[in-house]
Design a protein around this motif. Structure first.
Motif, PDB file in Angstrom:
ATOM      1  N   ARG A   1       0.830  -1.207   0.000  1.00 59.79           N
ATOM      2  CA  ARG A   1       0.000   0.000   0.000  1.00 59.79           C
ATOM      3  C   ARG A   1       0.864   1.257   0.000  1.00 59.79           C
ATOM      4  O   ARG A   1       0.554   2.240  -0.679  1.00 59.79           O
ATOM      5  CB  ARG A   1      -0.939   0.004   1.211  1.00 59.79           C
TER       6      ARG A   1
ATOM      7  N   ILE B   1      -1.415   4.141  -1.664  1.00 64.88           N
ATOM      8  CA  ILE B   1      -2.834   3.964  -1.357  1.00 64.88           C
ATOM      9  C   ILE B   1      -3.063   4.492   0.048  1.00 64.88           C
ATOM     10  O   ILE B   1      -2.541   3.959   1.018  1.00 64.88           O
ATOM     11  CB  ILE B   1      -3.243   2.479  -1.475  1.00 64.88           C
TER      12      ILE B   1
ATOM     13  N   LEU C   1      -5.601  -6.025  -3.616  1.00 64.79           N
ATOM     14  CA  LEU C   1      -4.238  -5.493  -3.517  1.00 64.79           C
ATOM     15  C   LEU C   1      -3.225  -6.496  -4.062  1.00 64.79           C
ATOM     16  O   LEU C   1      -2.340  -6.142  -4.841  1.00 64.79           O
ATOM     17  CB  LEU C   1      -3.912  -5.134  -2.069  1.00 64.79           C
TER      18      LEU C   1
END
Length: 132
Positions: free
Chosen positions: A28, A33, A44
């Motif tokens: 992430r 993100i 993901l």
């Protein structure tokens, strides 16, 4: 760097979840993100085309087990494995989760008995086929 020598780790379910959480956090961060953007863990991993690290560690553990079983009888790793497998009276109480117990659990989950696995490890190509 994180996965160095991971084949020798005794990874319990709790530790495996922490490892996967750390991996997702890194992914992430790499993709920038933010917390407000909702994305599932499965999405993901699909976006990044990654395999969970706990699955990679499990495969490495099985590969190392096969390697140890194929070593010469006088090698220290083979002797240590044979000594651990020797039958002795266990102390009372719940046994600690050891590396070899995790390997045995993985073998049984894949539908093979421990004796069959010991024979299969002698065949390097057959063992790799079993793991894949």
């Amino acid at each position: 760097i994180f996965m160095y020598n991971a084949a020798l780790w005794t990874v319990t379910d709790t530790i495996a979840e922490k490892i996967e959480s750390f991996q997702r956090k890194l992914l992430r961060h790499t993709l920038s993100i933010k917390y407000s953007r909702v994305i599932t863990n499965i999405e993901l991993l699909q976006i990044t085309k990654q395999t969970p690290w706990s699955a990679i560690i499990a495969k490495q553990r099985m590969q190392w087990y096969g390697h140890c079983k194929r070593l010469p009888e006088d090698s220290p790793a083979k002797q240590a494995l044979a000594e651990y497998e020797r039958q002795v009276q266990k102390p009372r109480g719940r046994p600690a989760m050891t590396w070899l117990e995790i390997v045995k659990k993985q073998i049984i989950n894949r539908g093979l008995s421990i004796e069959e696995a010991k024979l299969l490890t002698e065949d390097r190509v057959g063992w790799r086929r079993f793991l894949n």
